[in-house]
Design a protein around this motif. Sequence first.
Motif: not given
Length: 439
Positions: A27-46
Motif C-alpha cells: 500500500d505504501n509503495t503505490g500498489y492497491i489491493s485487487a479483489a481477485a488474482p485475475e485482476e492483479a499485477d502482483l500475486i504473492i503466495i505466503n
Amino acid sequence: MDKRYYIVTLGCQMNEHDSEVMAAILDNTGYISAAAPEEADLIIINTCAVRKKPEDKVASLLGKYAALKESNRNLMIAVGGCMSQQEEAAKYIRSRFHYVDLVFGTHALPRLPDLLEQAGGQRDTVIDIEEDYSGREGLPVAHSGTFKAWLPIIYGCNNYCSYCVVPSVRGRERSRTLEDIVTEAADLSRRGYLELTLLGQNVNSYGQDLPGAVTFSDLLAELNRIDGLARIRFMTSHPKDLSDQLIEIVRDGDKICEHFHLPVQSGSNRILEKMNRRYTREHYLNLAGKIKETIEGVSITSDIIIGFPGEEEKDFLATADLVEKARFDNAFSFIYSPRKKTAAASYPDNTTYREKELRLQRLNEIQHRISKELNDLLTDRVVELLVEGPSKNDPEVQAGRTRTNKLVHFRSTTDRTGELVRVKITEARTWNLVGEPVD
Ligand code: 5AD
Ligand code: SF4
C-alpha cells in the motif's frame, strides 16, 4: 494506473499477520489491493512448510497463475514465507516454476520493496532467504479486520521439537520489547479494536531474550490495563514452561480470555521423549488439571500428531487415553509429515499410512464425542460473544465467539458485526453452539 496486488495466505496466524505487513508495505509503495488474482499485477503466495499438504498447495496455485501470466505479460509472481525460507525449496521453486519472479523468506519483509524492484528488472528469479532479522520492528500493518487484530510478541522458536520445521524457517527467538507491544496495543485500542490475539510459536518464552526479567505474565498484566480493549487472547503455549503466574493472570485479568491452546502432541512418554518435547504425560495432565481447577469455565484446545516415527499401537492407546483424561474442548490432529532438516526425518518408521489414517479416525471419534459433551454443558448458560459477522449460508444468522473461543450462531435481523452480545445457549453441537440474544 496503480498496480494491483493479491496475496494468498497459507498456514498459521503468524503467516496471516505477515501477509498484513506485506499488504501495508505494498500500500505504501503505490500498489492497491485487487479483489481477485485475475485482476492483479502482483500475486504473492505466503507459504507454510509445517506439513507436506500446504507445500503441495503451492505447486497447484503456481500452475494456475502460470496461465494468468500468458494474458498479462506484466504480472509478477512472488512466493514468500516459510517454504521459501528453506534453501532447497527456494531453488526447487526457481527451477520448476521458472516464471516465478521472486522467492523471499520469512526474514525478507523489510526488503520487499527493493526485492520487487529488482525482480521487475531482470529475467531470472530473485531469491532472498537471508537469515537477517533486522528491520522487522516498526513495519506497517494493514489489518484485515476492524475490531480484532493479531499482535506478534515473539518471533522464532528455540525448542527444536524433532518433527518441526519452524525453528529452521523462523529462526531463533526474538521478543519484541514490552514498550513496543504495549504502544501498539494501546494504539489499536484507540482505533476501536476490541480483541487482540498475541502471537508467538511459544508465548511462554516471551522476554527470555530481553534484558531485565520481563515475563509473559508481566506483559499480560500490562496489556490488561489498557482501556477500551475487551479481550486479549494468546497462542501458542508450550506445556513445558507454562507458569503458575500465567494461570493466575488469566484467572484474574478481566480482559484475558479463558482459553489455552496447549498442544500435547502425544500421550506416550516414549514418543514425547523422541519428539524432544521435554515433558511427560503426567506433567501435562497435572498442568491441564491445575488450569481447570484454577480458572472457572476455561477451555483447553490441543494439537496432536498421529503416527510419529516408531509410534506403536500401545503409544497410540496412551494418546487416546490422555485425550479421554484431559477432555479437550477441541483438538487438531495431524498425521506426521516428515520434514527435511528435522531430526525425526531420519527416524525409522514402520507403520503404514493406512494404519495412521485409522488411528487418526479413532482419535477423532473420541475427541468429537468429548467436544459435544463439553458443549452440552453450556446449554441454558448465558455467554458473551464478539460477533464476527453474518453466516455464509444465511444472512439472518450471525456468528460470534465466546471468550473461550467457541463458535456460536444466533438469529438476528440486524447486522451486529464487531459488537459484544450476550446470548443464551439453546443448542449444543460438536463444532458450534446455537443461542439467542438476551438483553
Ligand atoms: N507433521 C505433522 N504435524 C506437524 N505439526 C508440526 N510439525 C508437524 C509435522 N512434521 C503440527 C503440530 C503443531 C501444529 C501447528 O502442527 O501438532 O502443534
Ligand atoms: Fe506458521 Fe509454522 Fe506454517 Fe510457518 S511453518 S506458516 S510458522 S505453521
